[in-house]
Motif scaffolding. Sequence first.
Motif, PDB file in Angstrom:
ATOM      1  N   TRP A 171       0.819  -1.215   0.000  1.00  0.00           N
ATOM      2  CA  TRP A 171       0.000   0.000   0.000  1.00  0.00           C
ATOM      3  C   TRP A 171       0.852   1.264   0.000  1.00  0.00           C
ATOM      4  N   THR A 172       1.916   1.279   0.793  1.00  0.00           N
ATOM      5  CA  THR A 172       2.721   2.503   0.900  1.00  0.00           C
ATOM      6  C   THR A 172       3.364   2.860  -0.432  1.00  0.00           C
ATOM      7  N   GLU A 173       3.778   1.852  -1.197  1.00  0.00           N
ATOM      8  CA  GLU A 173       4.381   2.116  -2.504  1.00  0.00           C
ATOM      9  C   GLU A 173       3.370   2.741  -3.459  1.00  0.00           C
ATOM     10  N   LEU A 174       2.109   2.441  -3.240  1.00  0.00           N
ATOM     11  CA  LEU A 174       1.059   2.966  -4.103  1.00  0.00           C
ATOM     12  C   LEU A 174       0.550   4.322  -3.609  1.00  0.00           C
ATOM     13  N   GLY A 175       0.980   4.715  -2.400  1.00  0.00           N
ATOM     14  CA  GLY A 175       0.591   6.026  -1.879  1.00  0.00           C
ATOM     15  C   GLY A 175      -0.507   5.993  -0.835  1.00  0.00           C
ATOM     16  N   PHE A 176      -0.746   4.821  -0.232  1.00  0.00           N
ATOM     17  CA  PHE A 176      -1.793   4.697   0.789  1.00  0.00           C
ATOM     18  C   PHE A 176      -1.209   4.166   2.097  1.00  0.00           C
ATOM     19  N   GLU A 177      -1.820   4.576   3.197  1.00  0.00           N
ATOM     20  CA  GLU A 177      -1.484   3.998   4.501  1.00  0.00           C
ATOM     21  C   GLU A 177      -2.773   3.535   5.165  1.00  0.00           C
ATOM     22  N   ILE A 178      -2.727   2.353   5.745  1.00  0.00           N
ATOM     23  CA  ILE A 178      -3.910   1.815   6.414  1.00  0.00           C
ATOM     24  C   ILE A 178      -3.992   2.421   7.810  1.00  0.00           C
ATOM     25  N   VAL A 179      -5.048   3.186   8.045  1.00  0.00           N
ATOM     26  CA  VAL A 179      -5.190   3.894   9.317  1.00  0.00           C
ATOM     27  C   VAL A 179      -6.076   3.135  10.302  1.00  0.00           C
ATOM     28  N   SER A 180      -6.861   2.175   9.789  1.00  0.00           N
ATOM     29  CA  SER A 180      -7.710   1.411  10.696  1.00  0.00           C
ATOM     30  C   SER A 180      -8.273   0.186   9.996  1.00  0.00           C
ATOM     31  N   ASN A 227     -25.357   9.724   2.196  1.00  0.00           N
ATOM     32  CA  ASN A 227     -26.351  10.641   2.775  1.00  0.00           C
ATOM     33  C   ASN A 227     -25.691  11.744   3.610  1.00  0.00           C
ATOM     34  N   ARG A 228     -24.535  11.434   4.192  1.00  0.00           N
ATOM     35  CA  ARG A 228     -23.814  12.430   4.991  1.00  0.00           C
ATOM     36  C   ARG A 228     -22.901  13.311   4.137  1.00  0.00           C
ATOM     37  N   LYS A 229     -22.934  13.064   2.814  1.00  0.00           N
ATOM     38  CA  LYS A 229     -22.084  13.816   1.868  1.00  0.00           C
ATOM     39  C   LYS A 229     -20.601  13.703   2.231  1.00  0.00           C
ATOM     40  N   SER A 230     -20.207  12.521   2.680  1.00  0.00           N
ATOM     41  CA  SER A 230     -18.815  12.275   3.043  1.00  0.00           C
ATOM     42  C   SER A 230     -17.941  12.233   1.789  1.00  0.00           C
ATOM     43  N   LYS A 231     -16.723  12.733   1.920  1.00  0.00           N
ATOM     44  CA  LYS A 231     -15.767  12.706   0.803  1.00  0.00           C
ATOM     45  C   LYS A 231     -15.040  11.364   0.706  1.00  0.00           C
ATOM     46  N   THR A 232     -15.243  10.506   1.693  1.00  0.00           N
ATOM     47  CA  THR A 232     -14.588   9.201   1.698  1.00  0.00           C
ATOM     48  C   THR A 232     -15.072   8.352   0.526  1.00  0.00           C
ATOM     49  N   LYS A 233     -14.135   7.844  -0.262  1.00  0.00           N
ATOM     50  CA  LYS A 233     -14.490   7.021  -1.415  1.00  0.00           C
ATOM     51  C   LYS A 233     -14.643   5.574  -0.961  1.00  0.00           C
ATOM     52  N   VAL A 234     -15.576   4.871  -1.596  1.00  0.00           N
ATOM     53  CA  VAL A 234     -15.873   3.492  -1.199  1.00  0.00           C
ATOM     54  C   VAL A 234     -15.536   2.527  -2.332  1.00  0.00           C
ATOM     55  N   VAL A 235     -14.822   1.453  -1.976  1.00  0.00           N
ATOM     56  CA  VAL A 235     -14.567   0.348  -2.906  1.00  0.00           C
ATOM     57  C   VAL A 235     -15.090  -0.913  -2.234  1.00  0.00           C
ATOM     58  N   PHE A 236     -15.852  -1.711  -2.981  1.00  0.00           N
ATOM     59  CA  PHE A 236     -16.442  -2.927  -2.416  1.00  0.00           C
ATOM     60  C   PHE A 236     -15.598  -4.160  -2.699  1.00  0.00           C
ATOM     61  N   ALA A 253     -16.545   0.820  11.022  1.00  0.00           N
ATOM     62  CA  ALA A 253     -15.920   1.654   9.992  1.00  0.00           C
ATOM     63  C   ALA A 253     -16.507   3.057  10.015  1.00  0.00           C
ATOM     64  N   LEU A 254     -17.829   3.152  10.092  1.00  0.00           N
ATOM     65  CA  LEU A 254     -18.500   4.452  10.097  1.00  0.00           C
ATOM     66  C   LEU A 254     -18.086   5.281  11.315  1.00  0.00           C
ATOM     67  N   ASP A 255     -18.053   4.638  12.484  1.00  0.00           N
ATOM     68  CA  ASP A 255     -17.670   5.359  13.710  1.00  0.00           C
ATOM     69  C   ASP A 255     -16.276   5.959  13.576  1.00  0.00           C
ATOM     70  N   PHE A 256     -15.365   5.204  12.966  1.00  0.00           N
ATOM     71  CA  PHE A 256     -14.000   5.703  12.799  1.00  0.00           C
ATOM     72  C   PHE A 256     -13.961   6.854  11.791  1.00  0.00           C
ATOM     73  N   ILE A 257     -14.659   6.692  10.679  1.00  0.00           N
ATOM     74  CA  ILE A 257     -14.652   7.706   9.619  1.00  0.00           C
ATOM     75  C   ILE A 257     -15.231   9.031  10.107  1.00  0.00           C
ATOM     76  N   LEU A 258     -16.239   8.960  10.976  1.00  0.00           N
ATOM     77  CA  LEU A 258     -16.861  10.182  11.481  1.00  0.00           C
ATOM     78  C   LEU A 258     -15.930  10.963  12.416  1.00  0.00           C
ATOM     79  N   LYS A 259     -14.921  10.282  12.964  1.00  0.00           N
ATOM     80  CA  LYS A 259     -14.015  10.940  13.905  1.00  0.00           C
ATOM     81  C   LYS A 259     -12.625  11.203  13.323  1.00  0.00           C
ATOM     82  N   HIS A 260     -12.305  10.553  12.207  1.00  0.00           N
ATOM     83  CA  HIS A 260     -10.970  10.682  11.636  1.00  0.00           C
ATOM     84  C   HIS A 260     -11.052  10.910  10.126  1.00  0.00           C
TER      85      HIS A 260
END
Length: 261
Positions: free
Chosen positions: A23-32, A72-81, A40-47
């Motif tokens: 992930w780090t080589e691709l430019g991402f870090e796993i935060v949780s 519905n919350r108009k979050s900028k977080t992108k989702v991949v399934f 997941a939602l509880d974490f995203i709402l606080k971080h």
Amino acid sequence: MYKLLVADDETKIRNGICNYFPWTELGFEIVSEAKNGKQALDFILKHEVDVVLSDIKMPVMSGVELAEELYNRKSKTKVVFLTGYKEFDYAQKALIYGVKSYIIKPTKYEELLEVFSKIKAELDEERQKEAAAPAIVETQAEETADESAEGEGQNYHEKKIAAIKSHVMEHYKDVTLEEVARGFHMNLFYLSKYFKKWSGQNFSDYLISVKMEKAAELLKDFTYKTYEVGNLVGYDNAKNFSRAFKLYFGKSPREYRDSPH
């Protein structure tokens, strides 16, 4: 680094995704990590989280419910399934919630790479646009300030360019456009435009010319190995230095050193 959260109720799958993909080589870090959509939602709402990679079927709150809640919350977080073949139609229907993509289980390296490379490019573009907006205002203000200095004559701009060049000549090893912009209290975008206008040369081209001319001078001293000369002018990688030198002089550092000047 963009911040990534991985949500899957299967510990083995979650650990595999988190620990066995670069992930780090691709430019991402796993935060949780999360076992269900609610965690997941509880974490995203606080971080701050840029992307969530989520399984579709999870207890308490499914991936689709998580995507709907973020939408519905108009979050900028992108989702991949993450989805199994039997859930494929279900995943397609969830695209109405702005889900960016879906990856079929079992996850394949190539598919993860392709999907997240595209998402990183999209995030990069969004970040550039956000940075450019205030920069445009700053640039316009600086252009106005310099236009008001026109009354002092072209000498004003010549002195300013001379000072910038002098700074580059002194700090050629580590100097960057960003560092010069800070040192001269100028906006990054405006400095690039200003330097081109009043010197007739792109800043990057000028910096390379300074590095290469200095390298050529150092190559005359045979106490330095060619890779050491590269290091002295700011190239940590010997191949990159050799490539840049040959592009500038038409010959490699070794050829240049062996030929009469």
